[in-house]
Scaffold this motif. Structure first.
Motif, PDB file in Angstrom:
ATOM      1  N   ASN A   2       6.107 127.445 -15.550  1.00  0.00           N
ATOM      2  CA  ASN A   2       6.713 128.346 -14.579  1.00  0.00           C
ATOM      3  C   ASN A   2       8.157 127.937 -14.314  1.00  0.00           C
ATOM      4  O   ASN A   2       8.632 126.938 -14.825  1.00  0.00           O
ATOM      5  CB  ASN A   2       5.881 128.379 -13.285  1.00  0.00           C
ATOM      6  N   ASN A   3       8.829 128.725 -13.504  1.00  0.00           N
ATOM      7  CA  ASN A   3      10.249 128.473 -13.237  1.00  0.00           C
ATOM      8  C   ASN A   3      10.500 127.205 -12.435  1.00  0.00           C
ATOM      9  O   ASN A   3      11.636 126.787 -12.302  1.00  0.00           O
ATOM     10  CB  ASN A   3      10.869 129.670 -12.499  1.00  0.00           C
ATOM     11  N   ASP A   4       9.452 126.605 -11.892  1.00  0.00           N
ATOM     12  CA  ASP A   4       9.614 125.402 -11.091  1.00  0.00           C
ATOM     13  C   ASP A   4       9.304 124.140 -11.898  1.00  0.00           C
ATOM     14  O   ASP A   4       9.255 123.051 -11.360  1.00  0.00           O
ATOM     15  CB  ASP A   4       8.735 125.482  -9.843  1.00  0.00           C
ATOM     16  N   ASP A   5       9.110 124.304 -13.200  1.00  0.00           N
ATOM     17  CA  ASP A   5       8.798 123.176 -14.077  1.00  0.00           C
ATOM     18  C   ASP A   5      10.012 122.256 -14.165  1.00  0.00           C
ATOM     19  O   ASP A   5      11.129 122.711 -14.414  1.00  0.00           O
ATOM     20  CB  ASP A   5       8.414 123.705 -15.459  1.00  0.00           C
ATOM     21  N   LEU A   6       9.782 120.973 -13.976  1.00  0.00           N
ATOM     22  CA  LEU A   6      10.875 119.999 -14.039  1.00  0.00           C
ATOM     23  C   LEU A   6      11.641 120.052 -15.354  1.00  0.00           C
ATOM     24  O   LEU A   6      12.858 119.874 -15.379  1.00  0.00           O
ATOM     25  CB  LEU A   6      10.329 118.579 -13.845  1.00  0.00           C
ATOM     26  N   SER A   7      10.922 120.288 -16.452  1.00  0.00           N
ATOM     27  CA  SER A   7      11.583 120.253 -17.759  1.00  0.00           C
ATOM     28  C   SER A   7      12.555 121.407 -17.970  1.00  0.00           C
ATOM     29  O   SER A   7      13.328 121.386 -18.919  1.00  0.00           O
ATOM     30  CB  SER A   7      10.546 120.215 -18.881  1.00  0.00           C
ATOM     31  N   LEU A   8      12.540 122.382 -17.087  1.00  0.00           N
ATOM     32  CA  LEU A   8      13.514 123.471 -17.183  1.00  0.00           C
ATOM     33  C   LEU A   8      14.858 123.089 -16.567  1.00  0.00           C
ATOM     34  O   LEU A   8      15.856 123.774 -16.778  1.00  0.00           O
ATOM     35  CB  LEU A   8      12.975 124.737 -16.506  1.00  0.00           C
ATOM     36  N   LEU A   9      14.874 121.991 -15.815  1.00  0.00           N
ATOM     37  CA  LEU A   9      16.127 121.542 -15.202  1.00  0.00           C
ATOM     38  C   LEU A   9      16.993 120.829 -16.225  1.00  0.00           C
ATOM     39  O   LEU A   9      16.481 120.131 -17.103  1.00  0.00           O
ATOM     40  CB  LEU A   9      15.828 120.585 -14.047  1.00  0.00           C
ATOM     41  N   PRO A  10      18.310 120.968 -16.107  1.00  0.00           N
ATOM     42  CA  PRO A  10      19.189 120.207 -16.990  1.00  0.00           C
ATOM     43  C   PRO A  10      18.978 118.710 -16.762  1.00  0.00           C
ATOM     44  O   PRO A  10      18.668 118.295 -15.646  1.00  0.00           O
ATOM     45  CB  PRO A  10      20.598 120.624 -16.569  1.00  0.00           C
ATOM     46  N   ASN A  11      19.120 117.934 -17.805  1.00  0.00           N
ATOM     47  CA  ASN A  11      19.060 116.471 -17.766  1.00  0.00           C
ATOM     48  C   ASN A  11      17.656 115.885 -17.690  1.00  0.00           C
ATOM     49  O   ASN A  11      17.497 114.672 -17.740  1.00  0.00           O
ATOM     50  CB  ASN A  11      19.868 115.891 -16.584  1.00  0.00           C
ATOM     51  N   ILE A  12      16.639 116.706 -17.532  1.00  0.00           N
ATOM     52  CA  ILE A  12      15.286 116.194 -17.364  1.00  0.00           C
ATOM     53  C   ILE A  12      14.534 116.308 -18.686  1.00  0.00           C
ATOM     54  O   ILE A  12      14.030 117.369 -19.046  1.00  0.00           O
ATOM     55  CB  ILE A  12      14.513 116.939 -16.243  1.00  0.00           C
ATOM     56  N   GLU A  13      14.523 115.205 -19.403  1.00  0.00           N
ATOM     57  CA  GLU A  13      13.781 115.125 -20.662  1.00  0.00           C
ATOM     58  C   GLU A  13      12.382 114.597 -20.358  1.00  0.00           C
ATOM     59  O   GLU A  13      12.068 114.239 -19.227  1.00  0.00           O
ATOM     60  CB  GLU A  13      14.520 114.206 -21.643  1.00  0.00           C
ATOM     61  N   LYS A  14      11.543 114.523 -21.378  1.00  0.00           N
ATOM     62  CA  LYS A  14      10.137 114.173 -21.200  1.00  0.00           C
ATOM     63  C   LYS A  14       9.930 112.839 -20.476  1.00  0.00           C
ATOM     64  O   LYS A  14       9.120 112.755 -19.551  1.00  0.00           O
ATOM     65  CB  LYS A  14       9.414 114.155 -22.544  1.00  0.00           C
ATOM     66  N   VAL A  15      10.644 111.800 -20.866  1.00  0.00           N
ATOM     67  CA  VAL A  15      10.435 110.485 -20.254  1.00  0.00           C
ATOM     68  C   VAL A  15      10.757 110.527 -18.763  1.00  0.00           C
ATOM     69  O   VAL A  15       9.972 110.051 -17.937  1.00  0.00           O
ATOM     70  CB  VAL A  15      11.264 109.398 -20.971  1.00  0.00           C
ATOM     71  N   LEU A  16      11.897 111.097 -18.409  1.00  0.00           N
ATOM     72  CA  LEU A  16      12.269 111.177 -16.999  1.00  0.00           C
ATOM     73  C   LEU A  16      11.302 112.078 -16.246  1.00  0.00           C
ATOM     74  O   LEU A  16      10.899 111.761 -15.121  1.00  0.00           O
ATOM     75  CB  LEU A  16      13.719 111.642 -16.836  1.00  0.00           C
ATOM     76  N   LYS A  17      10.909 113.181 -16.853  1.00  0.00           N
ATOM     77  CA  LYS A  17       9.938 114.074 -16.214  1.00  0.00           C
ATOM     78  C   LYS A  17       8.645 113.325 -15.917  1.00  0.00           C
ATOM     79  O   LYS A  17       8.110 113.402 -14.808  1.00  0.00           O
ATOM     80  CB  LYS A  17       9.644 115.275 -17.108  1.00  0.00           C
ATOM     81  N   ASP A  18       8.148 112.577 -16.886  1.00  0.00           N
ATOM     82  CA  ASP A  18       6.899 111.828 -16.695  1.00  0.00           C
ATOM     83  C   ASP A  18       7.040 110.799 -15.581  1.00  0.00           C
ATOM     84  O   ASP A  18       6.123 110.603 -14.784  1.00  0.00           O
ATOM     85  CB  ASP A  18       6.475 111.144 -17.991  1.00  0.00           C
ATOM     86  N   ARG A  19       8.185 110.147 -15.511  1.00  0.00           N
ATOM     87  CA  ARG A  19       8.408 109.152 -14.458  1.00  0.00           C
ATOM     88  C   ARG A  19       8.515 109.811 -13.091  1.00  0.00           C
ATOM     89  O   ARG A  19       8.016 109.277 -12.097  1.00  0.00           O
ATOM     90  CB  ARG A  19       9.644 108.323 -14.771  1.00  0.00           C
ATOM     91  N   LEU A  20       9.144 110.981 -13.027  1.00  0.00           N
ATOM     92  CA  LEU A  20       9.208 111.714 -11.761  1.00  0.00           C
ATOM     93  C   LEU A  20       7.809 112.104 -11.291  1.00  0.00           C
ATOM     94  O   LEU A  20       7.474 111.950 -10.108  1.00  0.00           O
ATOM     95  CB  LEU A  20      10.105 112.948 -11.894  1.00  0.00           C
ATOM     96  N   ILE A  21       6.999 112.580 -12.204  1.00  0.00           N
ATOM     97  CA  ILE A  21       5.626 112.943 -11.855  1.00  0.00           C
ATOM     98  C   ILE A  21       4.877 111.714 -11.344  1.00  0.00           C
ATOM     99  O   ILE A  21       4.120 111.791 -10.369  1.00  0.00           O
ATOM    100  CB  ILE A  21       4.920 113.612 -13.047  1.00  0.00           C
ATOM    101  N   GLU A  22       5.117 110.583 -11.970  1.00  0.00           N
ATOM    102  CA  GLU A  22       4.465 109.334 -11.559  1.00  0.00           C
ATOM    103  C   GLU A  22       4.792 108.961 -10.114  1.00  0.00           C
ATOM    104  O   GLU A  22       3.947 108.394  -9.408  1.00  0.00           O
ATOM    105  CB  GLU A  22       4.887 108.206 -12.502  1.00  0.00           C
ATOM    106  N   ILE A  23       5.983 109.306  -9.642  1.00  0.00           N
ATOM    107  CA  ILE A  23       6.362 108.987  -8.259  1.00  0.00           C
ATOM    108  C   ILE A  23       6.069 110.143  -7.305  1.00  0.00           C
ATOM    109  O   ILE A  23       6.446 110.093  -6.136  1.00  0.00           O
ATOM    110  CB  ILE A  23       7.834 108.551  -8.150  1.00  0.00           C
TER     111      ILE A  23
END
Length: 90
Positions: A2-23
């Motif tokens: 959806n439009n609120d998916d972190l990976s749609l944001l600039p600069n947010i690649e898989k590793v950073l996305k996974d770490r954000l989800i972890e926190i």
């Protein structure tokens, strides 16, 4: 996705996305609500090696721009923030 998916944001690649989800930051709205500095501090809890590039990437994502396009004033504010939260570094 959806439009609120972190990976749609600039600069947010898989590793950073996974770490954000972890926190606990699971959506773009969660990141905007937390703000780049608070998200960075939470990341530092799980990865003490989190660096200025991640902080700038988070701020760019909050602003929905590539971090390279942050204005110089904001970049300097982020550098100062990092200096303040990094004991022993000048």
């Amino acid at each position: 996705m959806n439009n609120d998916d972190l990976s749609l944001l600039p600069n947010i690649e898989k590793v950073l996305k996974d770490r954000l989800i972890e926190i606990g930051i699971k959506t773009a709205a969660d990141l905007r609500k937390a703000g780049s500095e608070n998200a960075f501090l939470a990341l530092r809890e799980i990865d003490p090696g989190a660096c200025i590039n991640e902080l700038m990437a988070l701020e760019g994502a909050v602003q929905n721009i590539r971090w390279h396009h942050l204005d110089e004033t904001k970049k300097q504010e982020l550098r100062e923030f990092l200096r303040l939260v990094s004991p022993g570094k000048k």
